[in-house]
Design a protein around this motif. Sequence first.
Motif, mmCIF file in Angstrom:
data_model
loop_
_atom_site.group_PDB
_atom_site.id
_atom_site.type_symbol
_atom_site.label_atom_id
_atom_site.label_comp_id
_atom_site.label_asym_id
_atom_site.label_seq_id
_atom_site.Cartn_x
_atom_site.Cartn_y
_atom_site.Cartn_z
ATOM 1 N N UNK A 160 0.849 -1.191 0.000
ATOM 2 C CA UNK A 160 0.000 0.000 0.000
ATOM 3 C C UNK A 160 0.882 1.238 0.000
ATOM 4 N N UNK A 161 0.759 2.060 -1.056
ATOM 5 C CA UNK A 161 1.484 3.326 -1.103
ATOM 6 C C UNK A 161 0.596 4.444 -0.562
ATOM 7 N N UNK A 162 1.217 5.414 0.140
ATOM 8 C CA UNK A 162 0.466 6.578 0.617
ATOM 9 C C UNK A 162 1.381 7.804 0.598
ATOM 10 N N UNK A 163 0.787 8.990 0.394
ATOM 11 C CA UNK A 163 1.583 10.215 0.424
ATOM 12 C C UNK A 163 1.789 10.687 1.858
ATOM 13 N N UNK A 164 2.902 11.336 2.100
ATOM 14 C CA UNK A 164 3.142 11.995 3.380
ATOM 15 C C UNK A 164 2.965 13.501 3.144
ATOM 16 N N UNK A 165 1.873 14.034 3.668
ATOM 17 C CA UNK A 165 1.523 15.432 3.475
ATOM 18 C C UNK A 165 1.848 16.231 4.725
ATOM 19 N N UNK A 166 1.837 17.530 4.583
ATOM 20 C CA UNK A 166 2.210 18.391 5.704
ATOM 21 C C UNK A 166 1.304 18.213 6.910
ATOM 22 N N UNK A 167 0.031 17.912 6.665
ATOM 23 C CA UNK A 167 -0.894 17.781 7.794
ATOM 24 C C UNK A 167 -0.879 16.378 8.418
ATOM 25 N N UNK A 168 -0.020 15.492 7.882
ATOM 26 C CA UNK A 168 0.154 14.134 8.422
ATOM 27 C C UNK A 168 -1.178 13.388 8.539
ATOM 28 N N UNK A 169 -2.020 13.522 7.537
ATOM 29 C CA UNK A 169 -3.335 12.895 7.607
ATOM 30 C C UNK A 169 -3.274 11.371 7.535
ATOM 31 N N UNK A 170 -2.094 10.840 7.162
ATOM 32 C CA UNK A 170 -1.962 9.385 7.100
ATOM 33 C C UNK A 170 -1.782 8.763 8.479
ATOM 34 N N UNK A 171 -1.547 9.598 9.509
ATOM 35 C CA UNK A 171 -1.208 9.090 10.836
ATOM 36 C C UNK A 171 -2.200 8.091 11.414
ATOM 37 N N UNK A 172 -3.498 8.422 11.497
ATOM 38 C CA UNK A 172 -4.458 7.453 12.058
ATOM 39 C C UNK A 172 -4.504 6.140 11.278
ATOM 40 N N UNK A 173 -4.422 6.218 9.956
ATOM 41 C CA UNK A 173 -4.421 4.991 9.155
ATOM 42 C C UNK A 173 -3.212 4.127 9.499
ATOM 43 N N UNK A 174 -2.052 4.743 9.593
ATOM 44 C CA UNK A 174 -0.838 3.982 9.867
ATOM 45 C C UNK A 174 -0.878 3.358 11.256
ATOM 46 N N UNK A 175 -1.398 4.095 12.231
ATOM 47 C CA UNK A 175 -1.523 3.534 13.586
ATOM 48 C C UNK A 175 -2.469 2.339 13.585
ATOM 49 N N UNK A 176 -3.563 2.440 12.859
ATOM 50 C CA UNK A 176 -4.521 1.326 12.790
ATOM 51 C C UNK A 176 -3.884 0.114 12.131
ATOM 52 N N UNK A 177 -3.106 0.329 11.066
ATOM 53 C CA UNK A 177 -2.470 -0.789 10.386
ATOM 54 C C UNK A 177 -1.383 -1.421 11.238
ATOM 55 N N UNK A 178 -0.677 -0.614 12.006
ATOM 56 C CA UNK A 178 0.339 -1.184 12.906
ATOM 57 C C UNK A 178 -0.309 -2.082 13.961
ATOM 58 N N UNK A 179 -1.526 -1.758 14.363
ATOM 59 C CA UNK A 179 -2.223 -2.573 15.356
ATOM 60 C C UNK A 179 -2.736 -3.873 14.748
ATOM 61 N N UNK A 180 -3.327 -3.797 13.559
ATOM 62 C CA UNK A 180 -3.932 -4.983 12.960
ATOM 63 C C UNK A 180 -2.921 -5.851 12.220
ATOM 64 N N UNK A 181 -1.834 -5.233 11.729
ATOM 65 C CA UNK A 181 -0.810 -5.961 10.962
ATOM 66 C C UNK A 181 0.563 -5.621 11.537
ATOM 67 N N UNK A 182 0.843 -6.061 12.762
ATOM 68 C CA UNK A 182 2.069 -5.616 13.457
ATOM 69 C C UNK A 182 3.363 -6.056 12.791
ATOM 70 N N UNK A 183 3.326 -7.078 11.966
ATOM 71 C CA UNK A 183 4.546 -7.556 11.318
ATOM 72 C C UNK A 183 4.797 -6.918 9.963
#
Length: 259
Positions: free
Chosen positions: A191-214
Motif C-alpha cells: 500500500x502506497x500513501x503520500x506523506x503530506x504536511x498535515x500528516x493525515x496518514x497518521x491514524x491509518x498507519x496507527x490502525x495498520x500497525x495494530x492490525x498488521x504488526x509484522x
Amino acid sequence: MLSYQHAYHAGNAADVHKHALLSVALDYMARKDKALSYLETHAGRGLYDLSDAQARRTGEAAAGVGRWLARMPADHPWRRMVEAVRADHGPDAYLGSPLLAARLTRPFDRLDLAELHPAEHAALLAAMPAHPNIRIHKRDGVEMARALTPPEPRRGLMLIDPSWEVRSDYERMAKLLPALHRKWGVGVLMLWYPILRDRRHGPMLRALRETLPDALVSEVRFTPARDGHGMEGSGMVVVNPPWGLPEAAMALAARFEED
C-alpha cells in the motif's frame, strides 16, 4: 476518483520510492520457478512521456527520476527497467507500475490491472503487451481486489495505490488491508500513501500497525517539488515483505536522507 490522472505526477520522487520497492519485490519473486499473480488496483496508463505538457506543468519528474536514475546502482531492477523502456520508447519515457510489473514477470505469470478512468484505461490498453495472462479491467480497483482475492496462483503480490483525493480513503485502506490479508494470508500486499504536511496518514498507519504488526513500513522524505506542493514524503506498508525487501527499503531511505 475519475478526476485523477497520474500523468501530472509521473516519475516524481514518490514514484521513485514506490517503484524501486515494487521492482525489488517482483525481481526477487520472479527468480523462483513458480507462477505468481500480480494485481493492481489503480493502474494508470502504464507508459508516460515526461516531455508532454502534463508532466512539464508540474516539473515533478525532474526532482524524481531525473534526479535519481543515475544515483541508483546500475544493477537495481528499477534503474534497469527505466533504462530498458527508454531504449524502446525514447529518453523521456517513464514506465508506470503496470508496465514495470509486466517487464519483471514471466509469460506464465498472471496480471490483473484495474483502471476506471476512461482515458487512462484506453492508454493502458495501448501500452501493455497483448497476452492472455494480462487482464485489464475497467472497474473499481478495490472492488476488483476483493473479488479476486485470493487469486490463482496464490503466490503473488498486490499493489494498492489510490489517488488519496478523498480523506475517507485513509479509513477505507486501514480496513481493506487486514480484510485482504485474512482472505489471502500468503499474499504480498503493498500500500502506497503520500506523506503530506498535515500528516493525515497518521491514524491509518496507527490502525495498520495494530492490525498488521509484522508489516514493513518504509517512509522517505524529500523537498516538495514546487512552492505550494504539500507532499513532503512517500510511504509504503508491505504485508509479507519478500526476502531482502526490508534491507532494500532501509538502503533507499538512507539515500534519500543523504540527498
